[in-house]
Write a protein that holds these residues in place. Structure first.
Motif, PDB file in Angstrom:
ATOM      1  N   GLN A  28       0.821  -1.213   0.000  1.00 53.82           N
ATOM      2  CA  GLN A  28       0.000   0.000   0.000  1.00 53.82           C
ATOM      3  C   GLN A  28       0.855   1.263   0.000  1.00 53.82           C
ATOM      4  O   GLN A  28       0.547   2.241  -0.693  1.00 53.82           O
ATOM      5  CB  GLN A  28      -0.934  -0.008   1.216  1.00 53.82           C
ATOM      6  CG  GLN A  28      -1.943  -1.131   1.215  1.00 53.82           C
ATOM      7  CD  GLN A  28      -2.828  -1.104  -0.024  1.00 53.82           C
ATOM      8  OE1 GLN A  28      -3.407  -0.077  -0.349  1.00 53.82           O
ATOM      9  NE2 GLN A  28      -2.928  -2.232  -0.709  1.00 53.82           N
ATOM     10  N   LEU A  29       1.918   1.261   0.769  1.00 54.38           N
ATOM     11  CA  LEU A  29       2.799   2.423   0.810  1.00 54.38           C
ATOM     12  C   LEU A  29       3.427   2.664  -0.557  1.00 54.38           C
ATOM     13  O   LEU A  29       3.486   3.804  -1.041  1.00 54.38           O
ATOM     14  CB  LEU A  29       3.886   2.224   1.865  1.00 54.38           C
ATOM     15  CG  LEU A  29       3.419   2.268   3.324  1.00 54.38           C
ATOM     16  CD1 LEU A  29       4.483   1.690   4.238  1.00 54.38           C
ATOM     17  CD2 LEU A  29       3.072   3.690   3.750  1.00 54.38           C
ATOM     18  N   ASN A  30       3.877   1.601  -1.193  1.00 52.78           N
ATOM     19  CA  ASN A  30       4.500   1.744  -2.500  1.00 52.78           C
ATOM     20  C   ASN A  30       3.515   2.267  -3.534  1.00 52.78           C
ATOM     21  O   ASN A  30       3.859   3.114  -4.359  1.00 52.78           O
ATOM     22  CB  ASN A  30       5.076   0.392  -2.942  1.00 52.78           C
ATOM     23  CG  ASN A  30       5.899   0.512  -4.195  1.00 52.78           C
ATOM     24  OD1 ASN A  30       5.415   0.271  -5.296  1.00 52.78           O
ATOM     25  ND2 ASN A  30       7.150   0.896  -4.045  1.00 52.78           N
ATOM     26  N   LEU A  31       2.292   1.770  -3.499  1.00 58.54           N
ATOM     27  CA  LEU A  31       1.275   2.232  -4.442  1.00 58.54           C
ATOM     28  C   LEU A  31       0.957   3.709  -4.252  1.00 58.54           C
ATOM     29  O   LEU A  31       0.480   4.372  -5.187  1.00 58.54           O
ATOM     30  CB  LEU A  31      -0.009   1.401  -4.284  1.00 58.54           C
ATOM     31  CG  LEU A  31       0.063  -0.050  -4.761  1.00 58.54           C
ATOM     32  CD1 LEU A  31      -1.201  -0.797  -4.384  1.00 58.54           C
ATOM     33  CD2 LEU A  31       0.297  -0.119  -6.269  1.00 58.54           C
ATOM     34  N   ASN A  32       1.210   4.224  -3.064  1.00 55.81           N
ATOM     35  CA  ASN A  32       0.937   5.629  -2.778  1.00 55.81           C
ATOM     36  C   ASN A  32       2.183   6.507  -2.842  1.00 55.81           C
ATOM     37  O   ASN A  32       2.197   7.624  -2.328  1.00 55.81           O
ATOM     38  CB  ASN A  32       0.274   5.753  -1.401  1.00 55.81           C
ATOM     39  CG  ASN A  32      -1.183   5.350  -1.427  1.00 55.81           C
ATOM     40  OD1 ASN A  32      -2.055   6.136  -1.766  1.00 55.81           O
ATOM     41  ND2 ASN A  32      -1.452   4.095  -1.079  1.00 55.81           N
ATOM     42  N   LEU A 174       5.357  13.608  -2.056  1.00 52.80           N
ATOM     43  CA  LEU A 174       5.471  12.267  -2.617  1.00 52.80           C
ATOM     44  C   LEU A 174       5.704  12.334  -4.119  1.00 52.80           C
ATOM     45  O   LEU A 174       5.187  13.217  -4.806  1.00 52.80           O
ATOM     46  CB  LEU A 174       4.197  11.455  -2.346  1.00 52.80           C
ATOM     47  CG  LEU A 174       3.766  11.320  -0.883  1.00 52.80           C
ATOM     48  CD1 LEU A 174       2.432  10.602  -0.802  1.00 52.80           C
ATOM     49  CD2 LEU A 174       4.824  10.587  -0.086  1.00 52.80           C
ATOM     50  N   ARG A 175       6.498  11.395  -4.629  1.00 54.48           N
ATOM     51  CA  ARG A 175       6.680  11.253  -6.064  1.00 54.48           C
ATOM     52  C   ARG A 175       5.717  10.190  -6.592  1.00 54.48           C
ATOM     53  O   ARG A 175       5.319   9.270  -5.874  1.00 54.48           O
ATOM     54  CB  ARG A 175       8.124  10.871  -6.387  1.00 54.48           C
ATOM     55  CG  ARG A 175       9.091  12.014  -6.176  1.00 54.48           C
ATOM     56  CD  ARG A 175      10.512  11.642  -6.480  1.00 54.48           C
ATOM     57  NE  ARG A 175      10.757  11.224  -7.850  1.00 54.48           N
ATOM     58  CZ  ARG A 175      10.864  12.064  -8.884  1.00 54.48           C
ATOM     59  NH1 ARG A 175      10.698  13.360  -8.700  1.00 54.48           N
ATOM     60  NH2 ARG A 175      11.121  11.605 -10.100  1.00 54.48           N
ATOM     61  N   ALA A 176       5.353  10.350  -7.861  1.00 59.67           N
ATOM     62  CA  ALA A 176       4.447   9.397  -8.483  1.00 59.67           C
ATOM     63  C   ALA A 176       5.173   8.071  -8.725  1.00 59.67           C
ATOM     64  O   ALA A 176       6.349   8.046  -9.102  1.00 59.67           O
ATOM     65  CB  ALA A 176       3.933   9.953  -9.797  1.00 59.67           C
ATOM     66  N   ILE A 177       4.472   6.968  -8.490  1.00 61.36           N
ATOM     67  CA  ILE A 177       5.006   5.627  -8.732  1.00 61.36           C
ATOM     68  C   ILE A 177       3.989   4.843  -9.552  1.00 61.36           C
ATOM     69  O   ILE A 177       2.787   4.882  -9.266  1.00 61.36           O
ATOM     70  CB  ILE A 177       5.301   4.894  -7.415  1.00 61.36           C
ATOM     71  CG1 ILE A 177       6.474   5.564  -6.686  1.00 61.36           C
ATOM     72  CG2 ILE A 177       5.628   3.424  -7.675  1.00 61.36           C
ATOM     73  CD1 ILE A 177       6.823   4.921  -5.359  1.00 61.36           C
ATOM     74  N   ALA A 178       4.467   4.137 -10.578  1.00 62.05           N
ATOM     75  CA  ALA A 178       3.578   3.317 -11.408  1.00 62.05           C
ATOM     76  C   ALA A 178       4.194   1.938 -11.581  1.00 62.05           C
ATOM     77  O   ALA A 178       5.412   1.814 -11.786  1.00 62.05           O
ATOM     78  CB  ALA A 178       3.362   3.976 -12.768  1.00 62.05           C
ATOM     79  N   SER A 223       8.600  -0.937 -12.777  1.00 61.21           N
ATOM     80  CA  SER A 223       8.312   0.090 -11.776  1.00 61.21           C
ATOM     81  C   SER A 223       8.927   1.411 -12.231  1.00 61.21           C
ATOM     82  O   SER A 223      10.128   1.485 -12.512  1.00 61.21           O
ATOM     83  CB  SER A 223       8.882  -0.295 -10.408  1.00 61.21           C
ATOM     84  OG  SER A 223       8.335  -1.519  -9.970  1.00 61.21           O
ATOM     85  N   GLY A 224       8.084   2.438 -12.317  1.00 59.21           N
ATOM     86  CA  GLY A 224       8.552   3.751 -12.724  1.00 59.21           C
ATOM     87  C   GLY A 224       8.320   4.779 -11.638  1.00 59.21           C
ATOM     88  O   GLY A 224       7.371   4.674 -10.860  1.00 59.21           O
TER      89      GLY A 224
END
Length: 416
Positions: A28-32, A174-178, A223-224
């Motif tokens: 969840q943290l990574n997705l956010n 926070l930076r965007a993560i996809a 992962s970007g």
């Protein structure tokens, strides 16, 4: 923004329960857009918890803690956190009323231990726990954040979604993560790496590729990280498409898809019914197929045929074939396919016969020798697996390869 996860409990350290909380929280943290800097488990005692807190604060902006908030004497998290952050434990009337209402709904009265549970650190912001009696606690300490939540998974998840994640996102830049995950079957990670080496070499620095192997399957996670989520997702999607086109023969899905579900869709789209005959896997393939809701639309059923007598009686396998080649042979699984279609039904069938172990092997057919076959009334294709000596892993490995073989068979012989 970096987070550090601490689970508290002797029951985790001694292996009595498995720490699933950290895995879910990390996801969840990574997705956010938050990075997990570390994960540790601390015992139910002050020194161990303090050491874990100091370690976490040295590595991260926020430390998230689960466990140790119950009413029993071994739950010391609140006391340690209050002392660590310079607070005091004071009776909190609202928390006690919440505990009382909770037990009244159950037709019970709270105990003295539950009254002690209502003592809370006076320097913490209390986070409402809609799923249980112990509130979460949010501390500001030395420019960083400490968050304490119950160890009960459904209570922790409720607090994370409703309280913790929104607060973290509001407090930290926070930076965007996809992420995009391609699911493959039937080919090992080293061979996959060879096929996509040139593509991987041209990935931009802000997009990474990870190989996540399992028995008979490999997940490829792209992962970007960037400043703008919309443009980042578009870019990662573009790269995922290029990798998928390169591996089109072995990629069966994306994200949380399952191979058995992908195979089920192929069968249903083509109006086909499948039947299975299993020896050494004991019905495992049938279990995988029927774990998908709606599988009755394409699965006729299966037979578990361990003995040679049952292979002959139920499937019509020739005694001469068994005598000449043995039960673990290409010839037998081919006859099992034909017999499964004839006697159990369906247009296509899977057959398996092997030595799953740990015993039963011979010099010419050691443990891990497993024959698979997939076919219809016109064509049958067979595959020899050379697995290991662990019975459970051999069964799982065989199940994955059986579904992969079936998928390849359907794509070749029933194109749309």
């Amino acid at each position: 923004m970096k987070a550090y996860l601490i689970t508290i409990g002797d029951e985790i350290l001694i292996g009595q329960i498995i720490d699933t909380n950290s895995a879910w929280m990390g996801q969840q943290l990574n997705l956010n857009g938050m990075q997990v800097a570390g994960i540790t488990t601390a015992p139910d005692e002050e020194q161990g918890i303090r050491a874990a807190l100091q370690e976490g604060l040295s590595k991260a902006d926020a430390v998230l803690i689960t466990g140790g908030l119950g009413p029993t004497k071994d739950d010391v998290t609140k006391k340690v956190l209050a002392g660590f952050t310079g607070g005091r434990l004071l009776f909190h009337e609202e928390t006690y009323r919440s505990i009382t209402r909770f037990f009244e709904q159950l037709g019970r009265k709270p105990t003295e231990a539950h009254r002690l549970q209502a003592y809370m650190p006076d320097n913490a912001q209390l986070l409402r726990n809609r799923m249980g009696t112990a509130p979460g606690m949010w501390f500001e300490h030395g420019g960083k954040v400490l968050v304490s939540m119950p160890g009960v998974p459904y209570e922790m998840k409720s607090l994370m979604k409703e309280e913790v994640l929104p607060r973290l996102k509001a407090q930290f830049p926070l930076r965007a993560i996809a992420h995009r995950t391609l699911l493959t079957s039937g080919t090992g990670e080293s061979r996959i790496a060879e096929r996509i080496a040139d593509l991987e070499d041209t990935l931009p620095p802000h997009i990474k590729l990870a190989y996540l192997p399992n028995l008979g399957q490999v997940r490829l996670r792209l992962s970007g990280e960037g400043a703008d989520l919309a443009s980042l997702e578009q870019e990662v999607d573009s790269w995922a498409k290029r990798f998928r086109e390169r591996l089109v023969d072995i990629v069966f899905g994306e994200g949380a898809d399952r191979l058995q579900a992908a195979v089920g869709r192929l069968l249903q789209e083509r109006g086909l019914f499948l039947a299975t005959a299993e020896s050494c896997t004991g019905g495992y393939v049938g279990h995988l197929i029927t774990s998908v809701p709606g599988s009755s639309a394409y699965y006729t059923g299966g037979a578990v045929v361990y003995s040679n007598e049952l292979k002959q009686k139920l499937l019509g396998v020739s005694p001469q074939t068994l005598s000449q080649h043995g039960a673990v042979s290409e010839e037998v699984v081919r006859e099992m396919v034909a017999g499964t279609i004839e006697h159990i039904g369906g247009q296509v069938a899977i057959a398996i016969s092997g030595i799953a172990g740990p015993g039963g092997g011979t010099p010419d057919k050691p443990v891990g020798t497993i024959w698979l076959a997939v076919g219809n009334r016109q064509v049958t294709e067979a595959l020899l697996l050379r697995a290991g000596k662990d019975r459970e892993k051999n069964i799982q490995y065989t199940g994955a390869h059986a579904l992969h073989l079936l998928r390849q068979f359907l794509l070749r012989h029933y194109p749309q």
